[in-house]
Write an enzyme that holds these catalytic residues in place. Structure first.
Site, short mmCIF file in Angstrom:
data_model
loop_
_atom_site.label_atom_id
_atom_site.label_comp_id
_atom_site.label_asym_id
_atom_site.label_seq_id
_atom_site.Cartn_x
_atom_site.Cartn_y
_atom_site.Cartn_z
N ASN A 154 74.42 -15.91 16.11
CA ASN A 154 74.63 -16.92 17.22
C ASN A 154 74.01 -17.10 18.69
O ASN A 154 73.48 -16.22 19.16
CB ASN A 154 76.57 -16.31 18.32
CG ASN A 154 77.36 -15.85 17.28
OD1 ASN A 154 78.02 -17.73 16.93
ND2 ASN A 154 77.32 -15.25 17.17
N SER A 176 76.94 -1.87 11.29
CA SER A 176 75.96 -3.67 11.68
C SER A 176 74.87 -2.89 11.27
O SER A 176 73.62 -2.45 11.59
CB SER A 176 75.47 -3.75 12.98
OG SER A 176 77.26 -3.89 14.08
N LEU A 177 74.43 -3.34 9.34
CA LEU A 177 73.84 -3.42 9.01
C LEU A 177 72.60 -4.77 9.17
O LEU A 177 71.16 -4.35 9.00
CB LEU A 177 74.04 -3.57 7.32
CG LEU A 177 73.45 -2.92 6.55
CD1 LEU A 177 73.34 -1.33 6.37
CD2 LEU A 177 73.53 -3.08 4.82
N HIS A 178 73.00 -5.57 8.55
CA HIS A 178 71.97 -7.02 9.19
C HIS A 178 69.99 -6.57 8.31
O HIS A 178 69.38 -7.52 8.40
CB HIS A 178 72.01 -6.33 10.35
CG HIS A 178 72.96 -6.29 11.57
ND1 HIS A 178 73.80 -7.51 11.47
CD2 HIS A 178 73.02 -6.09 12.66
CE1 HIS A 178 74.93 -7.31 11.82
NE2 HIS A 178 74.45 -6.32 12.60
N GLU A 201 83.12 -8.25 29.11
CA GLU A 201 84.14 -9.62 28.87
C GLU A 201 84.28 -8.96 27.72
O GLU A 201 84.55 -7.64 27.28
CB GLU A 201 82.85 -10.46 27.97
CG GLU A 201 82.17 -10.70 30.12
CD GLU A 201 80.59 -12.09 28.69
OE1 GLU A 201 81.04 -12.96 30.06
OE2 GLU A 201 80.57 -12.49 28.09
N CYS A 235 80.15 -13.93 18.56
CA CYS A 235 79.64 -12.08 18.74
C CYS A 235 78.15 -11.99 19.37
O CYS A 235 77.42 -13.24 18.09
CB CYS A 235 79.33 -12.75 16.75
SG CYS A 235 80.38 -11.43 16.81
N GLY A 274 78.07 -2.83 24.26
CA GLY A 274 78.20 -1.40 23.96
C GLY A 274 78.39 -0.81 22.64
O GLY A 274 78.56 -1.87 22.04
N GLU A 275 77.75 0.26 22.46
CA GLU A 275 77.75 0.28 21.59
C GLU A 275 78.64 2.01 22.03
O GLU A 275 79.17 2.97 22.20
CB GLU A 275 76.29 1.92 20.88
CG GLU A 275 76.85 1.96 19.85
CD GLU A 275 77.15 2.24 18.36
OE1 GLU A 275 76.87 1.37 18.41
OE2 GLU A 275 78.41 2.78 18.07
N CYS A 334 88.43 -8.41 21.15
CA CYS A 334 87.67 -7.90 20.87
C CYS A 334 87.43 -7.14 21.93
O CYS A 334 87.13 -8.04 23.35
CB CYS A 334 86.31 -9.38 20.67
SG CYS A 334 84.86 -8.52 20.36
N CYS A 367 74.14 -2.00 27.19
CA CYS A 367 74.44 -1.04 26.54
C CYS A 367 72.54 -0.69 26.19
O CYS A 367 71.98 -0.91 26.30
CB CYS A 367 73.99 -1.70 24.64
SG CYS A 367 74.45 -1.50 23.26
N CYS A 420 69.14 -4.10 20.06
CA CYS A 420 68.98 -4.79 18.94
C CYS A 420 68.25 -5.90 19.25
O CYS A 420 68.86 -7.57 20.15
CB CYS A 420 70.77 -4.97 18.14
SG CYS A 420 71.27 -3.05 17.23
N SER A 436 83.08 -1.00 15.23
CA SER A 436 81.92 -1.25 14.99
C SER A 436 80.38 -0.28 15.36
O SER A 436 81.05 -0.16 16.43
CB SER A 436 81.39 -3.03 15.39
OG SER A 436 80.36 -3.03 14.56
N1 SAH Z 1 78.00 -2.21 19.29
C1 SAH Z 1 78.66 -2.24 18.39
C2 SAH Z 1 79.41 -3.52 17.99
C3 SAH Z 1 79.21 -4.49 19.41
S1 SAH Z 1 78.08 -5.46 18.30
C4 SAH Z 1 77.50 -2.84 16.98
O1 SAH Z 1 76.67 -3.03 17.18
O2 SAH Z 1 78.40 -2.87 15.67
C5 SAH Z 1 79.51 -6.52 16.93
C6 SAH Z 1 78.55 -7.20 16.34
O3 SAH Z 1 78.24 -8.71 16.05
C7 SAH Z 1 77.81 -6.44 15.34
O4 SAH Z 1 77.84 -6.62 13.60
C8 SAH Z 1 76.05 -6.72 16.24
O5 SAH Z 1 75.65 -6.51 15.20
C9 SAH Z 1 76.80 -8.61 15.58
N2 SAH Z 1 75.75 -9.19 16.68
C10 SAH Z 1 74.86 -8.79 17.83
N3 SAH Z 1 74.52 -10.44 18.14
C11 SAH Z 1 74.98 -10.68 17.12
C12 SAH Z 1 74.45 -12.80 17.37
N4 SAH Z 1 73.89 -12.92 18.21
N5 SAH Z 1 74.16 -13.34 16.62
C13 SAH Z 1 75.95 -13.24 15.32
N6 SAH Z 1 75.97 -11.31 15.35
C14 SAH Z 1 75.75 -10.80 16.29
FE1 SF4 Z 2 74.32 -2.68 21.59
FE2 SF4 Z 2 75.60 -3.63 19.17
FE3 SF4 Z 2 74.26 -5.12 20.30
FE4 SF4 Z 2 72.97 -3.59 19.40
S1 SF4 Z 2 74.44 -4.99 18.51
S2 SF4 Z 2 72.54 -3.75 21.62
S3 SF4 Z 2 74.59 -1.56 19.15
S4 SF4 Z 2 76.15 -4.18 21.73
#
Ligand code: SAH
Ligand code: SF4
Length: 408
Positions: free
Chosen positions: A345, A268-270, A121, A388, A214-215, A134, A141, A145, A246
């Site tokens: 989300n 992606s710190l979180h 997508e 996202c 993906g990463e 995007c 992936c 996460c 990212s």
């Molecule tokens: N794999 C990479 C890039 C793709 S994810 C990464 O992890 O950075 C893009 C962003 O969306 C990342 O910051 C990810 O952590 C965030 N993300 C993933 N799932 C989400 C969700 N359910 N709600 C909000 N953001 C989310």
């Molecule tokens: Fe993969 Fe990024 Fe989703 Fe983590 S947040 S599972 S690295 S796409």
């Protein structure tokens, strides 16, 4: 409301014919080499031919050698016999009530057309002053996460550089971004063409973020090639300041990203404690916060004008306390940073909830008072599952035996 257009086309029979490699995604040197290798250009004119083709493919958006009017007819025919310029097939195109647009793209395996096609997508997010694409780097992936929908899809395969660029080229085509292109009449809030202002103002796509499926740093070489081509001035010509990659924190590839690709970085710190980050972003067990932040501190090209974006998903009662906000500010001290708070989300089957808007505001307040502009990212395209972390495709990983049977 969301509209789903069924744009599926019969597969292009020539695209499935093995032996006709794509020229999309090759850098200039590889392109010239391929032309020379196929006997289409000699040592003297390979570079010139490569530049001509480059301009047609990336600047004009041409997919048919026949349209390359500054190349002699005979050479065009030779090119068409030896190569292709195919883009992904559009399986569906959906438009959200807020104008966000999502495509499901399908690719055949470039080496073996007998393997089942894969799907990813890609999302276009129009705003008043910019349009962000995007882009996905992998089908599925490897990482898991716990709050991410893509993380529930096993890695099927990496996309090639050409397939990554194919998303940009196809989106530009659909949005009328190539010279002579026609804008769609639905969904888009485009800056008017030729409205003046800075470069890029008149384009539908002004920014690219590697934030799809993906990463990207687990597919480093292909992502690098694709982004270097996307930022090449003689083609798509996106400024590197308008491209953001990212990562969940693949530390060994952070420095090369800055040095070799030179695009903006988002992390992606979180979570601000290893214990919690190990759970939310499991790659943290391999590359814990200290190492990650050290790699950020030394990111090549980092300055107050080129800050790192730290993404922080707001998960109710998990990472959204005042103490978390204060620790976040402390951790990022001395790193030129922007903080992006992302409301979680939801997706089917998740156990997480999004923090309340009061909680998010309070968190943002603490971060703001410490001197960070911390925009809360308004979720876009939730109605079509384009926000996202909501992206996913049906493509499944084949078992080894199934794969071997098809490649035999
Ligand atoms: N794999 C990479 C890039 C793709 S994810 C990464 O992890 O950075 C893009 C962003 O969306 C990342 O910051 C990810 O952590 C965030 N993300 C993933 N799932 C989400 C969700 N359910 N709600 C909000 N953001 C989310
Ligand atoms: Fe993969 Fe990024 Fe989703 Fe983590 S947040 S599972 S690295 S796409």
């Amino acid at each position: 409301m969301s509209i789903a257009l069924d744009l599926s086309m019969p597969p292009n029979p020539r695209a499935t014919a093995p032996g006709r490699p794509s020229l999309v995604g090759l850098n200039r040197t590889e392109l010239a080499k391929s032309l020379a290798g196929a006997g289409i250009a000699g040592d003297r004119d390979a570079k010139m031919r490569a530049n001509q083709i480059w301009n047609w493919v990336y600047h004009h958006g041409v997919t048919d050698f026949e349209r390359m009017s500054n190349i002699q007819k005979g050479v065009r025919a030779q090119l068409a016999d030896a190569f292709q310029l195919d883009r992904p097939e559009i399986v569906s195109e959906q438009v959200s009530v807020d104008g966000t647009r999502k495509w499901l793209f399908r690719y055949r395996d470039p080496k073996n057309p007998r393997l089942p096609p894969v799907e990813v997508e890609t999302v276009y997010i129009p705003e008043e002053d910019r349009g962000t694409l995007c882009v996905s780097s992998q089908v599925g992936c490897t990482l898991t996460c716990s709050f991410c929908h893509t993380g529930t899809q096993r890695l099927v395969r990496n996309l090639t550089a050409g397939e990554i660029l194919g998303q940009v080229l196809m989106a530009r085509e659909r949005l009328g971004d190539f010279p002579g292109g026609v804008r769609p009449t639905d969904g888009l809030v485009p800056a008017p063409r030729g409205s003046g202002g800075s470069e890029g103002d008149s384009r539908a796509i002004t920014n690219v973020v590697m934030m799809g499926m993906g990463e990207p740093l687990y597919n480093y070489d292909n992502v690098k090639e694709a982004l270097l081509i996307a930022s090449d001035e003689a083609g798509i010509s996106l400024s590197k300041r308008r491209i953001t990659l990212s990562t969940s924190g693949v530390v060994p590839y952070i420095e090369p990203t800055g040095r070799e690709i030179g695009v903006m970085l988002a992390i992606s710190l979180h979570a601000v404690r290893d214990e919690l980050r190990d759970m939310l972003v499991p790659i943290n067990k391999k590359y814990p916060l200290k190492e990650l932040l050290e790699a950020c501190r030394t990111y090549p090209g980092l300055s107050n004008a080129r800050r790192i974006t730290f993404e922080y998903v707001m998960l109710k009662d998990i990472n959204d306390s005042d103490a978390d906000a204060r620790e976040l500010v402390r951790l990022l001290k001395n790193i030129p940073a922007k903080i992006n708070l992302i409301p979680f989300n939801p997706w089917p089957g998740t156990n997480y909830d999004c923090s309340s808007s009061e909680r998010i505001e309070r968190f943002a307040d603490i971060v703001n008072r410490a001197g960070y502009a911390s925009p809360v990212r308004t979720p876009r395209g939730r109605d079509i599952f384009a926000a996202c972390g909501q992206l996913k495709s049906e493509t499944e990983r084949l078992r080894k035996t199934e794969r071997e049977a098809l490649t035999a």
